[in-house]
Scaffold this active site. Structure first.
Site, mmCIF file in Angstrom:
data_model
loop_
_atom_site.group_PDB
_atom_site.id
_atom_site.type_symbol
_atom_site.label_atom_id
_atom_site.label_comp_id
_atom_site.label_asym_id
_atom_site.label_seq_id
_atom_site.Cartn_x
_atom_site.Cartn_y
_atom_site.Cartn_z
ATOM 1 N N ASN A 139 -10.739 28.558 -8.123
ATOM 2 C CA ASN A 139 -11.100 28.119 -6.773
ATOM 3 C C ASN A 139 -10.799 29.162 -5.700
ATOM 4 O OD1 ASN A 139 -12.170 25.860 -7.839
ATOM 5 N ND2 ASN A 139 -10.436 24.520 -7.357
ATOM 6 N N ARG A 174 -21.143 23.040 -7.797
ATOM 7 C CA ARG A 174 -21.152 22.645 -6.387
ATOM 8 C C ARG A 174 -20.637 23.748 -5.470
ATOM 9 N NH1 ARG A 174 -21.504 17.675 -4.490
ATOM 10 N NH2 ARG A 174 -20.261 18.459 -2.776
ATOM 11 N N CYS A 201 -21.613 14.126 -7.957
ATOM 12 C CA CYS A 201 -21.246 14.764 -9.222
ATOM 13 C C CYS A 201 -20.342 13.833 -10.011
ATOM 14 C CB CYS A 201 -20.608 16.127 -8.998
ATOM 15 S SG CYS A 201 -18.885 16.084 -8.594
ATOM 16 N N ILE A 233 -8.295 11.501 -2.933
ATOM 17 C CA ILE A 233 -9.267 12.567 -2.609
ATOM 18 C C ILE A 233 -10.648 12.219 -3.176
ATOM 19 C CG2 ILE A 233 -9.765 15.047 -2.718
ATOM 20 C CD1 ILE A 233 -7.146 14.518 -1.270
HETATM 21 N N1 EPU Z 1 -15.467 15.610 2.102
HETATM 22 C C1 EPU Z 1 -16.298 14.984 3.006
HETATM 23 N N2 EPU Z 1 -17.181 15.759 3.713
HETATM 24 C C2 EPU Z 1 -17.247 17.098 3.557
HETATM 25 C C3 EPU Z 1 -16.416 17.731 2.614
HETATM 26 C C4 EPU Z 1 -15.515 16.955 1.913
HETATM 27 O O1 EPU Z 1 -16.235 13.766 3.194
HETATM 28 O O2 EPU Z 1 -18.088 17.727 4.218
HETATM 29 C C5 EPU Z 1 -14.470 14.814 1.382
HETATM 30 C C6 EPU Z 1 -14.654 14.830 -0.132
HETATM 31 O O3 EPU Z 1 -15.586 13.870 -0.551
HETATM 32 C C7 EPU Z 1 -13.242 14.551 -0.605
HETATM 33 C C8 EPU Z 1 -12.381 15.277 0.426
HETATM 34 O O4 EPU Z 1 -13.203 15.433 1.562
HETATM 35 O O5 EPU Z 1 -12.997 13.171 -0.526
HETATM 36 C C9 EPU Z 1 -11.860 16.620 0.005
HETATM 37 O O6 EPU Z 1 -12.902 17.398 -0.559
HETATM 38 P P1 EPU Z 1 -12.951 18.981 -0.429
HETATM 39 O O7 EPU Z 1 -14.089 19.349 0.455
HETATM 40 O O8 EPU Z 1 -11.602 19.492 -0.085
HETATM 41 O O9 EPU Z 1 -13.322 19.401 -1.918
HETATM 42 P P2 EPU Z 1 -14.173 20.667 -2.297
HETATM 43 O O10 EPU Z 1 -13.927 21.735 -1.315
HETATM 44 O O11 EPU Z 1 -15.566 20.265 -2.588
HETATM 45 C C10 EPU Z 1 -12.315 21.845 -3.702
HETATM 46 C C11 EPU Z 1 -12.162 22.326 -5.112
HETATM 47 C C12 EPU Z 1 -12.078 21.129 -6.046
HETATM 48 C C13 EPU Z 1 -10.872 20.287 -5.615
HETATM 49 C C14 EPU Z 1 -11.016 19.869 -4.153
HETATM 50 C C15 EPU Z 1 -9.809 19.121 -3.614
HETATM 51 C C16 EPU Z 1 -13.315 24.433 -5.057
HETATM 52 C C17 EPU Z 1 -14.462 25.259 -5.500
HETATM 53 N N3 EPU Z 1 -13.304 23.161 -5.457
HETATM 54 O O12 EPU Z 1 -13.515 21.082 -3.675
HETATM 55 O O13 EPU Z 1 -11.857 21.643 -7.353
HETATM 56 O O14 EPU Z 1 -10.792 19.129 -6.411
HETATM 57 O O15 EPU Z 1 -11.191 21.037 -3.340
HETATM 58 O O16 EPU Z 1 -8.670 19.883 -3.738
HETATM 59 O O17 EPU Z 1 -12.420 24.933 -4.392
HETATM 60 C C18 EPU Z 1 -11.853 21.569 -9.679
HETATM 61 O O18 EPU Z 1 -11.431 22.725 -9.663
HETATM 62 O O19 EPU Z 1 -11.883 20.865 -10.724
HETATM 63 C C19 EPU Z 1 -12.339 20.977 -8.444
HETATM 64 C C20 EPU Z 1 -13.113 19.897 -8.408
#
Ligand code: EPU
Length: 418
Positions: A23, A92, A116, A327
């Site tokens: 990540n 994603r 997803c 989350i």
């Molecule tokens: N969310 C929203 N709107 C947005 C963005 C996020 O409602 O515009 C919500 C999501 O649905 C979730 C929360 O905010 O409920 C947090 O999501 P976040 O955006 O932080 O997740 P992400 O950036 O899509 C990254 C990691 C994930 C990890 C999450 C949480 C990367 C590439 N992916 O995802 O990693 O679970 O942060 O820590 O950095 C994994 O490695 O298995 C993985 C899924």
């Protein structure tokens, strides 16, 4: 297709070198879009997601070469701003090109990622941020189109803490005119790694690691040389759980103790002995561990990416555990497979109640997403008899040869044709 086969019960002992963080490397790769020239990174993990991001960058016009942990990205000839559905749907994190492409070209067309396996994952905060920076957003035919003459600095208050949302806005605003302030920014170490790299490229970012990040726009970034990707805290956490489960004794080299505070805290509560040593972290399990409750939260809270692995541990712990997933409330696909191995798990809303059983028993099971597959590997390690895990491509997306590393320290684990 390959499957992983495990004969459970072997104690784990020895040293494992923790690989670079998935990540962290994905946003770092996206950051090269903001430069023109040859960028290079070290400690790059060998992952399918890195290959997917490489394909996407090549499609945009970059030249990418990977050789044993070293990654070179020549971004000089990037001339395309379209990220197609075929790539975005497999990963994603492809949405991380939205910010830098808009910054470089004033436009982009990136497939809308959609839902997803771990549940609904909206990107409204990324889009809101880009609009605040002055971009038009059009959603058409399943694609997000951005259009901006020049992005201008702005205050971006995130409604929730979002990791890739924060990273995307840093990437979009480093070359914007004026100052951008991200409020309620994500504090994850991967955000800090990206800010450090961007600053080395010539950006002016302060506050990364706190919930307020200030980005003063600069006119140009230069390519980065030999930037070392930070170690993967989720791989570290997964191996810590393996050591505890198998009453093992593992030295996790390169693991950063401070990045794993919440996980270490919970494992100590379970009964493990964990110490910070000069070259990493040492984890010793005991033969009796007790159930604990935990809730997933943004960093520095307990990471959602470790929920499945700790659920496996709770499946064979003494007592009752209540897990709350705040989350990704539906991130429980592993529970059904763990039940097939004898675990007692009840799902109630976004919580799981796990009653520890004496032992799990090996079974044919199926991986459904990245961290779920890690939890099933852990279950196979502790189960009586043989476990066959199919669809291990999920594991290969984000773990750098986890099975090989486990084999090195004593696990009976191998790959076979499905
Ligand atoms: N969310 C929203 N709107 C947005 C963005 C996020 O409602 O515009 C919500 C999501 O649905 C979730 C929360 O905010 O409920 C947090 O999501 P976040 O955006 O932080 O997740 P992400 O950036 O899509 C990254 C990691 C994930 C990890 C999450 C949480 C990367 C590439 N992916 O995802 O990693 O679970 O942060 O820590 O950095 C994994 O490695 O298995 C993985 C899924």
């Amino acid at each position: 297709m390959e499957k992983i086969v495990i004969e459970g019960g072997n104690r784990l002992e020895g040293e494992v070198i923790i690989s670079g963080a998935k990540n962290s490397v994905l946003p770092l790769m996206a950051s090269t879009i903001l430069t023109s020239g040859v960028n290079s990174f070290t400690n790059v993990p060998d992952l399918d997601d890195v290959r997917t991001m490489s394909k996407l960058l090549v499609m945009l016009g970059a030249k990418v070469e990977y050789d044993s942990g070293n990654l070179e990205i020549d971004s000089t000839a990037i001339n395309n701003w379209i990220a197609p559905y075929e790539l975005v749907r497999t990963m994603r994190a492809s949405v991380l090109v939205l910010g830098p492409l808009t910054a470089r070209f004033g436009k982009t067309r990136v497939s809308f990622p959609g839902g997803c396996a771990i549940g609904e994952r909206p990107i409204d905060q990324h889009l809101k941020g880009l609009e605040l920076l002055g971009s038009k957003i059009i959603i058409e035919e399943g694609y997000i189109e951005t259009k901006a003459k020049k992005l201008t600095g702005s205050i971006i208050p995130f409604d929730i803490s979002t990791v890739t949302g924060t990273e995307n806005m840093m990437l979009a605003s480093v070359l914007a005119q004026g100052e951008t302030i991200l409020l309620n920014a994500a504090c994850e170490p991967e955000v800090v790694d990206l800010a450090n790299a961007l600053n080395k490229m010539g950006a002016n970012i302060s506050g990364a690691g706190t919930d307020i990040i200030t980005i003063k726009g600069v006119s140009k970034l230069k390519p980065i040389k030999n930037y070392e990707v930070m170690p993967d805290r989720i791989e570290s956490g997964t191996l810590m759980v393996a050591a505890v489960l198998l009453s093992g004794d593992l030295l996790l080299k390169n693991c950063i103790f401070e990045h794993n505070g919440a996980v270490i805290g919970k494992l100590i509560e379970v009964g493990a002995e964990i110490s910070k040593v000069s070259d990493g972290v040492r984890v010793k399990g005991t033969d009796k561990f007790k159930s604990i409750d935990f809730t997933t939260l943004p960093y520095p809270g307990f990471p959602t990416d470790m929920q499945a692995q700790l659920m496996t541990l709770m499946s064979v712990s003494k007592g009752l555990s209540i897990i709350s997933e705040t989350i990704f409330p539906q991130r429980y696909l592993h529970a059904g497979e763990l039940r097939r191995m004898g675990a007692e798990i009840k799902l109630v809303g976004n919580s799981a109640v796990v009653r520890g059983v004496k032992h799990l028993s090996g079974a044919p099971i199926m991986a459904s997403d990245l961290r779920a597959s890690a939890s099933l590997v852990l279950a196979g390690l502790i189960a009586n008899g043989r476990t066959d895990i199919s669809r291990v491509y999920h594991l290969d997306r984000g773990y750098d040869r986890l099975d090989k590393k486990l084999e090195q320290v004593g696990a009976k684990i191998w790959r076979d044709k499905e």
